[in-house]
Scaffold this motif. Structure first.
Motif, PDB file in Angstrom:
ATOM      1  N   UNK A 113       0.831  -1.204   0.000  1.00 40.47           N
ATOM      2  CA  UNK A 113       0.000   0.000   0.000  1.00 40.47           C
ATOM      3  C   UNK A 113       0.865   1.254   0.000  1.00 40.47           C
ATOM      4  N   UNK A 114       1.946   1.259   0.800  1.00 41.14           N
ATOM      5  CA  UNK A 114       2.828   2.426   0.861  1.00 41.14           C
ATOM      6  C   UNK A 114       3.519   2.647  -0.476  1.00 41.14           C
ATOM      7  N   UNK A 115       3.989   1.573  -1.080  1.00 37.67           N
ATOM      8  CA  UNK A 115       4.645   1.719  -2.378  1.00 37.67           C
ATOM      9  C   UNK A 115       3.671   2.196  -3.446  1.00 37.67           C
ATOM     10  N   UNK A 145      -1.679  12.816  -8.487  1.00 33.82           N
ATOM     11  CA  UNK A 145      -1.257  11.437  -8.702  1.00 33.82           C
ATOM     12  C   UNK A 145      -2.476  10.521  -8.770  1.00 33.82           C
ATOM     13  N   UNK A 146      -2.521   9.687  -9.756  1.00 34.58           N
ATOM     14  CA  UNK A 146      -3.663   8.810  -9.959  1.00 34.58           C
ATOM     15  C   UNK A 146      -3.241   7.360  -9.839  1.00 34.58           C
ATOM     16  N   UNK A 147      -4.128   6.548  -9.318  1.00 33.86           N
ATOM     17  CA  UNK A 147      -3.853   5.119  -9.158  1.00 33.86           C
ATOM     18  C   UNK A 147      -4.635   4.284 -10.164  1.00 33.86           C
ATOM     19  N   UNK A 148      -5.249   4.948 -11.139  1.00 30.12           N
ATOM     20  CA  UNK A 148      -6.072   4.217 -12.090  1.00 30.12           C
ATOM     21  C   UNK A 148      -5.245   3.372 -13.044  1.00 30.12           C
ATOM     22  N   UNK A 149      -3.994   3.761 -13.253  1.00 34.42           N
ATOM     23  CA  UNK A 149      -3.152   3.023 -14.186  1.00 34.42           C
ATOM     24  C   UNK A 149      -2.411   1.878 -13.515  1.00 34.42           C
ATOM     25  N   UNK A 150      -2.680   1.626 -12.260  1.00 33.08           N
ATOM     26  CA  UNK A 150      -1.972   0.590 -11.507  1.00 33.08           C
ATOM     27  C   UNK A 150      -2.970  -0.482 -11.080  1.00 33.08           C
ATOM     28  N   UNK A 151      -3.737  -0.985 -12.041  1.00 34.29           N
ATOM     29  CA  UNK A 151      -4.839  -1.890 -11.706  1.00 34.29           C
ATOM     30  C   UNK A 151      -4.344  -3.158 -11.028  1.00 34.29           C
ATOM     31  N   UNK A 152      -3.268  -3.760 -11.572  1.00 33.63           N
ATOM     32  CA  UNK A 152      -2.754  -5.016 -11.016  1.00 33.63           C
ATOM     33  C   UNK A 152      -2.266  -4.822  -9.588  1.00 33.63           C
ATOM     34  N   UNK A 153      -1.518  -3.732  -9.358  1.00 39.67           N
ATOM     35  CA  UNK A 153      -1.023  -3.476  -8.006  1.00 39.67           C
ATOM     36  C   UNK A 153      -2.167  -3.136  -7.062  1.00 39.67           C
ATOM     37  N   UNK A 154      -3.193  -2.454  -7.573  1.00 41.59           N
ATOM     38  CA  UNK A 154      -4.365  -2.172  -6.744  1.00 41.59           C
ATOM     39  C   UNK A 154      -5.028  -3.454  -6.279  1.00 41.59           C
ATOM     40  N   UNK A 155      -5.188  -4.394  -7.197  1.00 42.22           N
ATOM     41  CA  UNK A 155      -5.861  -5.655  -6.863  1.00 42.22           C
ATOM     42  C   UNK A 155      -5.052  -6.442  -5.841  1.00 42.22           C
ATOM     43  N   UNK A 156      -3.725  -6.514  -6.034  1.00 42.92           N
ATOM     44  CA  UNK A 156      -2.886  -7.261  -5.088  1.00 42.92           C
ATOM     45  C   UNK A 156      -2.918  -6.622  -3.706  1.00 42.92           C
ATOM     46  N   UNK A 157      -2.867  -5.277  -3.665  1.00 39.73           N
ATOM     47  CA  UNK A 157      -2.927  -4.602  -2.365  1.00 39.73           C
ATOM     48  C   UNK A 157      -4.276  -4.821  -1.693  1.00 39.73           C
TER      49      UNK A 157
END
Length: 345
Positions: free
Chosen positions: A217-219, A312-324
């Motif tokens: 989550x921090x990363x 800063x947007x987290x929409x482009x980090x779908x895979x990392x979002x799901x794992x977190x």
């Protein structure tokens, strides 16, 4: 920075060194496994493009070599005098204290923790996760062959929990806060080793899952200091919630998953008539919860301010979002597990 194939090879040898050390039936074999583990981790840490990574890897190398040399010297000396070649022969009553000291230095327990915050500050988040989890597994397992509830080990446990609680109070760096949290959890894991190996395995697995959750989550949020949580993007409310729940679970607050192993350890300490020690360890856990709440303070704020340049947007980090999200949902299962265990008892 090693390439992907090199990194995979180093990770395989790192885990192999830990397994060799844990499965060895002699102290010399255990020392060899620790050295393979060390020589695999140093290239993962170092990065010629980052001065802090190189400095941290050099610090870690010097400290670990000092501990390994001390361990080898102690084992050879005790082998000559007391036939301590195998892991089963304990020798004199002072032998566990002598052999466990370099292992405590390797695992970063207080008062041998002086190298830990400086090394963590210069590492990437992936290497921080390895240092807090896998790198402490082999020394802990080796200590399980010798550890007992003597005044020396109880004082080490008390020092680790107190230093880990008080040391993180005035820190603003996320890495140093997690470092002192790891020192506090080291004291709990040493107590779990005294109560039983199965207890330690359960605590270590739970702690590893929670640390990986917090680091992911921090990363994902790209934060290194506490004040950056205040300026996080309003789109990342889910990230804030996951960090909030994961840190509270890491602190051992019921009904999260992190409370479960601490509950078992407190019950075992009560049965072994270690109530004063259990009281001190619970108090230090409350202090660690305080500086976890400092990090998640912005999660409580309904009307939080947000600077204009925070885009800063987290929409482009779908895979990392799901794992977190998967990892953070694991920490929320503690309520269900506690309820099931309490109802079965």
């Amino acid at each position: 920075m090693p390439s992907n194939s090199t990194k995979i090879l180093l990770l395989i040898t790192l885990v192999s060194g830990m397994l060799v050390s844990v499965s060895s039936n002699s102290w010399i074999g255990a020392w060899m496994g620790l050295e393979v583990n060390l020589m695999s981790f140093i290239p993962l840490m170092s990065n010629i493009k980052n001065m802090y990574n190189t400095e941290a890897s050099l610090k870690y190398f010097i400290v670990q070599v000092l501990a390994s040399a001390t361990l080898l010297f102690m084992v050879v000396m005790k082998t000559v005098t007391e036939d301590l070649f195998t892991l089963t022969n304990v020798g004199t009553p002072y032998t566990p204290m002598i052999v466990c000291t370099p292992l405590l230095l390797k695992s970063g327990a207080a008062p041998f923790h002086w190298w830990f915050p400086g090394v963590m500050e210069g590492l990437s988040w992936e290497n921080c996760g390895l240092l807090m989890t896998i790198q402490s597994a082999a020394p802990m397992m080796l200590m399980s062959y010798l550890i007992e509830a003597n005044p020396f080990m109880l004082s080490i446990i008390l020092a680790s929990t107190v230093v880990g609680a008080i040391g993180g109070l005035n820190q603003t760096s996320m890495r140093k806060i997690l470092t002192y949290s790891s020192i506090n959890h080291t004291g709990w894991m040493l107590m779990a080793l005294i109560t039983g190996d199965n207890m330690w395995v359960m605590y270590f697995m739970t702690y590893s899952v929670l640390v990986l959750t917090v680091l992911s989550v921090i990363k994902l949020s790209s934060m290194s200091f506490i004040n950056q949580t205040m300026m996080a993007n309003s789109e990342a409310k889910l990230m804030k919630f996951m960090m909030f729940t994961s840190l509270l679970s890491l602190g051992g607050l019921p009904p999260f998953l992190g409370f479960l192993p601490k509950w078992f350890i407190i019950q075992a300490m009560t049965m072994n008539k270690l109530m004063p020690m259990a009281t001190m360890m619970v108090i230090t856990s409350l202090i660690t919860l305080y500086y976890y709440l400092k990090i998640t303070y912005s999660s409580f704020m309904i009307l939080a301010t947000e600077p204009k340049w925070s885009s800063q947007s987290h929409k482009n980090k779908t895979t990392k979002n799901i794992s977190a999200m998967i990892l953070s949902s694991i920490s929320l299962t503690g309520a269900t597990l506690c309820t099931i265990i309490a109802s079965t008892n």
